[in-house]
Design a protein around this motif. Structure first.
Motif, PDB file in Angstrom:
ATOM      1  N   GLU B 140       0.816  -1.214   0.000  1.00  0.00           N
ATOM      2  CA  GLU B 140       0.000   0.000   0.000  1.00  0.00           C
ATOM      3  C   GLU B 140       0.844   1.257   0.000  1.00  0.00           C
ATOM      4  N   VAL B 141       1.904   1.239   0.759  1.00  0.00           N
ATOM      5  CA  VAL B 141       2.738   2.441   0.927  1.00  0.00           C
ATOM      6  C   VAL B 141       4.201   2.113   0.638  1.00  0.00           C
ATOM      7  N   LEU B 142       4.849   3.014  -0.074  1.00  0.00           N
ATOM      8  CA  LEU B 142       6.300   2.889  -0.315  1.00  0.00           C
ATOM      9  C   LEU B 142       7.022   3.734   0.736  1.00  0.00           C
ATOM     10  N   PRO B 143       7.873   3.091   1.576  1.00  0.00           N
ATOM     11  CA  PRO B 143       8.579   3.902   2.583  1.00  0.00           C
ATOM     12  C   PRO B 143       9.726   4.675   1.931  1.00  0.00           C
ATOM     13  N   LEU B 144       9.955   5.894   2.404  1.00  0.00           N
ATOM     14  CA  LEU B 144      11.052   6.734   1.912  1.00  0.00           C
ATOM     15  C   LEU B 144      11.878   7.218   3.107  1.00  0.00           C
ATOM     16  N   VAL B 145      13.150   7.391   2.882  1.00  0.00           N
ATOM     17  CA  VAL B 145      14.008   8.063   3.873  1.00  0.00           C
ATOM     18  C   VAL B 145      14.538   9.318   3.201  1.00  0.00           C
ATOM     19  N   MET B 146      14.263  10.436   3.844  1.00  0.00           N
ATOM     20  CA  MET B 146      14.660  11.731   3.288  1.00  0.00           C
ATOM     21  C   MET B 146      16.030  12.129   3.809  1.00  0.00           C
ATOM     22  N   PRO B 147      16.789  12.859   3.017  1.00  0.00           N
ATOM     23  CA  PRO B 147      18.012  13.434   3.577  1.00  0.00           C
ATOM     24  C   PRO B 147      17.644  14.567   4.526  1.00  0.00           C
ATOM     25  N   ARG B 148      18.280  14.618   5.639  1.00  0.00           N
ATOM     26  CA  ARG B 148      18.005  15.659   6.639  1.00  0.00           C
ATOM     27  C   ARG B 148      18.310  17.033   6.069  1.00  0.00           C
ATOM     28  N   ASP B 149      19.340  17.094   5.259  1.00  0.00           N
ATOM     29  CA  ASP B 149      19.703  18.372   4.612  1.00  0.00           C
ATOM     30  C   ASP B 149      18.520  18.910   3.807  1.00  0.00           C
ATOM     31  N   PHE B 150      17.755  18.022   3.228  1.00  0.00           N
ATOM     32  CA  PHE B 150      16.596  18.424   2.407  1.00  0.00           C
ATOM     33  C   PHE B 150      15.563  19.108   3.285  1.00  0.00           C
ATOM     34  N   MET B 151      15.308  18.549   4.467  1.00  0.00           N
ATOM     35  CA  MET B 151      14.329  19.142   5.386  1.00  0.00           C
ATOM     36  C   MET B 151      14.781  20.536   5.808  1.00  0.00           C
ATOM     37  N   ILE B 152      16.092  20.652   6.072  1.00  0.00           N
ATOM     38  CA  ILE B 152      16.615  21.958   6.497  1.00  0.00           C
ATOM     39  C   ILE B 152      16.389  22.978   5.382  1.00  0.00           C
ATOM     40  N   MET B 153      16.701  22.525   4.153  1.00  0.00           N
ATOM     41  CA  MET B 153      16.553  23.430   3.000  1.00  0.00           C
ATOM     42  C   MET B 153      15.085  23.799   2.803  1.00  0.00           C
ATOM     43  N   LEU B 154      14.216  22.798   2.948  1.00  0.00           N
ATOM     44  CA  LEU B 154      12.776  23.010   2.763  1.00  0.00           C
ATOM     45  C   LEU B 154      12.259  24.028   3.772  1.00  0.00           C
ATOM     46  N   ASN B 155      12.657  23.906   5.015  1.00  0.00           N
ATOM     47  CA  ASN B 155      12.202  24.811   6.065  1.00  0.00           C
ATOM     48  C   ASN B 155      12.736  26.225   5.859  1.00  0.00           C
ATOM     49  N   GLN B 156      13.948  26.324   5.326  1.00  0.00           N
ATOM     50  CA  GLN B 156      14.509  27.661   5.032  1.00  0.00           C
ATOM     51  C   GLN B 156      13.685  28.336   3.931  1.00  0.00           C
ATOM     52  N   PHE B 157      13.338  27.501   2.930  1.00  0.00           N
ATOM     53  CA  PHE B 157      12.474  27.983   1.826  1.00  0.00           C
ATOM     54  C   PHE B 157      11.128  28.425   2.389  1.00  0.00           C
ATOM     55  N   ALA B 158      10.534  27.611   3.253  1.00  0.00           N
ATOM     56  CA  ALA B 158       9.223  27.915   3.833  1.00  0.00           C
ATOM     57  C   ALA B 158       9.293  29.209   4.637  1.00  0.00           C
ATOM     58  N   ALA B 159      10.340  29.345   5.428  1.00  0.00           N
ATOM     59  CA  ALA B 159      10.497  30.527   6.290  1.00  0.00           C
ATOM     60  C   ALA B 159      10.576  31.795   5.434  1.00  0.00           C
ATOM     61  N   SER B 160      11.281  31.716   4.317  1.00  0.00           N
ATOM     62  CA  SER B 160      11.453  32.915   3.477  1.00  0.00           C
ATOM     63  C   SER B 160      10.166  33.299   2.773  1.00  0.00           C
ATOM     64  N   TYR B 161       9.231  32.327   2.632  1.00  0.00           N
ATOM     65  CA  TYR B 161       7.942  32.634   2.002  1.00  0.00           C
ATOM     66  C   TYR B 161       6.828  32.771   3.017  1.00  0.00           C
ATOM     67  N   GLY B 162       7.192  32.799   4.283  1.00  0.00           N
ATOM     68  CA  GLY B 162       6.187  32.969   5.337  1.00  0.00           C
ATOM     69  C   GLY B 162       5.311  31.748   5.513  1.00  0.00           C
ATOM     70  N   ILE B 163       5.805  30.608   5.017  1.00  0.00           N
ATOM     71  CA  ILE B 163       5.020  29.359   5.148  1.00  0.00           C
ATOM     72  C   ILE B 163       5.466  28.664   6.419  1.00  0.00           C
ATOM     73  N   PRO B 164       4.533  28.073   7.173  1.00  0.00           N
ATOM     74  CA  PRO B 164       4.939  27.385   8.406  1.00  0.00           C
ATOM     75  C   PRO B 164       5.983  26.298   8.099  1.00  0.00           C
ATOM     76  N   GLN B 165       6.935  26.207   9.018  1.00  0.00           N
ATOM     77  CA  GLN B 165       7.983  25.194   8.842  1.00  0.00           C
ATOM     78  C   GLN B 165       7.463  23.828   9.270  1.00  0.00           C
ATOM     79  N   VAL B 166       8.128  22.829   8.763  1.00  0.00           N
ATOM     80  CA  VAL B 166       7.666  21.452   8.973  1.00  0.00           C
ATOM     81  C   VAL B 166       8.687  20.683   9.812  1.00  0.00           C
ATOM     82  N   SER B 167       8.167  20.088  10.865  1.00  0.00           N
ATOM     83  CA  SER B 167       9.082  19.272  11.683  1.00  0.00           C
ATOM     84  C   SER B 167       9.211  17.878  11.068  1.00  0.00           C
ATOM     85  N   GLU B 168      10.217  17.148  11.510  1.00  0.00           N
ATOM     86  CA  GLU B 168      10.426  15.797  10.965  1.00  0.00           C
ATOM     87  C   GLU B 168       9.224  14.920  11.294  1.00  0.00           C
TER      88      GLU B 168
END
Lengths: 205, 394
Positions: B140-168
């Motif tokens: 039913e579901v394919l498990p994924l492991v994300m790079p932590r660096d990606f989350m950091i980058m994503l949250n920086q992007f979100a912060a710059s656009y005023g979008i709420p940041q996402v925790s792991e």
């Protein structure tokens, strides 16, 4: 024959190099002039030296084959020694010197030991350091130390050399009483003096 | 009374020096062994300071820019690395040879879809341990492991656009959609993030999914290996550096740093251990010398005691009980001192980013006990021999 005495000329009646036997209960006088091996005899018969040729048997066992344990038992219960150089602890009191020996096993109480000292006229020295006593007083302490242990033989190497006649008589009487009590024997080395004692055998070195 | 006679000439100053030296040696030994053993487990189960697993790739040179260089690994090169003494394992990082995109449609978050590339590595070399890291067609579901660096980058992007940041934790509740295509075919899967990795810079998929995708949705070109996962022995940083130079390899800086730190730590602790052994050896010699001097000064007393009927064992046992008391006190003192040092050192190391296990490493106390027994035993035998010789002194 002790190796150091091998080259010395001995009298024809010297026991060195000869076979002889000392039996239980005998009172033996060992006569010798100076340097003929009185102290050597004492050291060899008590297992303190083994630089000799020939064989010495104690209770039918060659003493050179006795173990450390056997020698310790002999020194504690079978052969008592009054050394010519006394072998006391000068820094310790008469009491401490005697109690060190007493700790190895003695039939006498402290009170009885003091009574023996009293007979030899030095009971007042009980708490005095041995080192400050006169040589004659130290000799009396050494005599008491040998007498307070059980023994089959008492070996005395010139024990009265610094005692006057009166004290020698008293000491000898005490020794004879103690020896007779145990049906033991003694060997007294002397420069020639018999001290008025009746000896079973007289030997010469 | 007997002890009074035997220890009459005891020199407290000399003994004090020997005791201090021995105490220092014991404490050094306890610290060195404890931290040597504890540092071996440094990072076990910890994502940040993981085991000695590194990702290597070819250094990018100017020739690569001109397509004249090679950035791939041949099987022979992999085998050569595997054969190195300090290398525990080498496995290729498998890349996708099919098209894959990741999309998300989650309420409250902007819709996005992007082409991605994914990688797979052998489970035992992953720095993230995930229970549900298996996949088969039809799941039913394919498990994924994300790079932590990606989350950091994503949250920086979100912060710059005023979008709420996402925790792991929050990210692991999102539903993703994976579309794969190739060879004229396509398929999509529901996917979910099950963990975050510090090692890999790409999205990780289970190796079963990668094999499935590469088999069905890729052409028949042979796989290209551009990255390797290396598992190396502790303390092998120096050897690794020379191999990197020789084979023109590049390794992520923070991974190298961790390997370097562990190597340096091992080396430093090894030196401390060596110094402590020397200190203990010298102190034990001092104590042996002290007892021999004591016996020598008490020569007359010992000889007399033996002559009036004391057994050499009785006298040597008096020394034995003295040694046992002395070393017993030293043993306890050194453990107490070590406990105090450990308390402060553990706090310091933890605050510096090196959390070590809190428990005592019993190896250190066991080794110290053995050393104490050996020292007492050697001293006792020497003393006994000296006493037996005294009986025949003339």
């Amino acid at each position: 024959m002790p190796y150091p005495l091998k080259e010395i000329a001995h009298h024809a009646d010297s026991i060195w190099g000869k076979t002889f036997e000392l039996n239980h209960g005998q009172k033996v006088l060992l006569n010798a002039s100076s340097g003929k091996g009185k102290s050597t005899f004492t050291s060899i018969t008590t297992g303190l030296r083994n630089d000799y040729s020939g064989e010495i048997l104690f209770n039918d066992k060659n003493i050179q084959q006795l173990s450390l344990d056997e020698w310790t038992t002999i020194r504690q219960k079978k052969i008592a020694v009054i050394f010519q150089d006394l072998q006391l602890f000068p820094s310790y009191t008469v009491r401490e010197n005697l109690l060190l020996k007493h700790a190895l096993g003695s039939p006498f109480s402290e009170m009885e030991i003091i009574q023996m000292l009293e007979r030899l006229g030095i009971d007042d020295k009980w708490n005095q350091q041995c080192g400050i006593l006169s040589y004659g007083q130290q000799q009396r302490v050494a005599i008491i130390r040998a007498l307070i242990q059980p023994y089959e033989w008492l070996i005395m190497d010139e024990p009265f050399s610094h005692l006057d006649e009166a004290n020698t008589k008293i000491a000898l009487k005490l020794i004879q009483e103690r020896t007779d009590d145990q049906q033991a024997g003694f060997i007294l080395t002397s420069l020639g003096d018999k001290y008025g004692c009746n000896f079973t055998i007289e030997l010469n070195l | 009374m007997l002890k009074q006679v035997l220890f009459r000439y005891a020199n407290r100053k000399q003994l004090f020096v020997a005791v201090i030296g021995t105490l220092i040696g014991f404490v050094f030994l306890l610290c060195a062994i404890h931290y040597f053993v504890a540092s071996r487990s440094l990072g076990e189960g910890n994502e940040i300071l993981g085991g000695n697993v590194l990702i290597a790739q070819r250094k990018v040179s100017k020739f690569d820019a001109l397509s004249l260089g090679t950035n791939t690994f041949e099987q022979a090169e992999i085998e050569k690395l595997r054969s190195l003494s300090f290398v525990k394992n080498v496995e290729p990082v498998i890349n996708n040879r099919f098209n894959i995109s990741l999309g998300m449609k989650e309420q409250g978050l902007p819709y996005f879809r992007t082409d991605v590339f994914v990688q797979s590595v052998k489970d035992e070399l992953m720095d993230v341990k995930v229970d549900s890291w298996k996949w088969k067609s039809g799941d039913e579901v394919l498990p994924l492991v994300m790079p932590r660096d990606f989350m950091i980058m994503l949250n920086q992007f979100a912060a710059s656009y005023g979008i709420p940041q996402v925790s792991e934790d929050l990210a692991m509740t999102f539903n993703f959609r994976i579309d794969i295509s190739g060879n004229g075919k396509k398929e999509h899967f529901n996917a979910r993030v099950v963990g975050f990795s510090n090692q890999i810079s790409a999205i990780l998929v289970p190796i079963e999914f990668m094999e499935y995708g590469n088999e069905i949705y890729s052409d028949d070109e042979p796989p290209i290996i551009t990255q390797l996962m290396l598992s190396i022995e502790d303390g092998a940083y120096g050897l690794l550096e020379s191999v990197m130079e020789e084979q023109n390899l590049d390794i992520k800086k923070n991974e190298l740093t961790i390997a370097k730190v562990k190597s340096i730590l091992s080396a430093v602790l090894g030196v401390i251990l060596f110094v402590s052994v020397i200190t203990i050896f010298l102190s034990a010699l001092l104590i042996m010398q002290y007892t021999q001097i004591l016996i020598s000064k008490s020569d007359y007393e010992i000889t007399t005691l033996l002559r009036i009927g004391y057994h050499p064992n009785v006298l040597s046992n008096a020394f034995l009980s003295y040694l046992i008391k002395l070393f017993g006190i030293l043993f306890i003192l050194s453990i107490l001192l070590f406990g105090v040092i450990k308390f402060f050192l553990d706090q310091f190391l933890s605050s510096s980013g090196f959390p070590l296990p809190n428990e005592f490493e019993w190896y250190s106390i066991a080794i110290l006990t053995l050393i104490v027994c050996v020292i007492i035993g050697l001293n006792y035998n020497t003393i006994k021999r000296l006493f037996i010789q005294r009986i025949y002194n003339t």
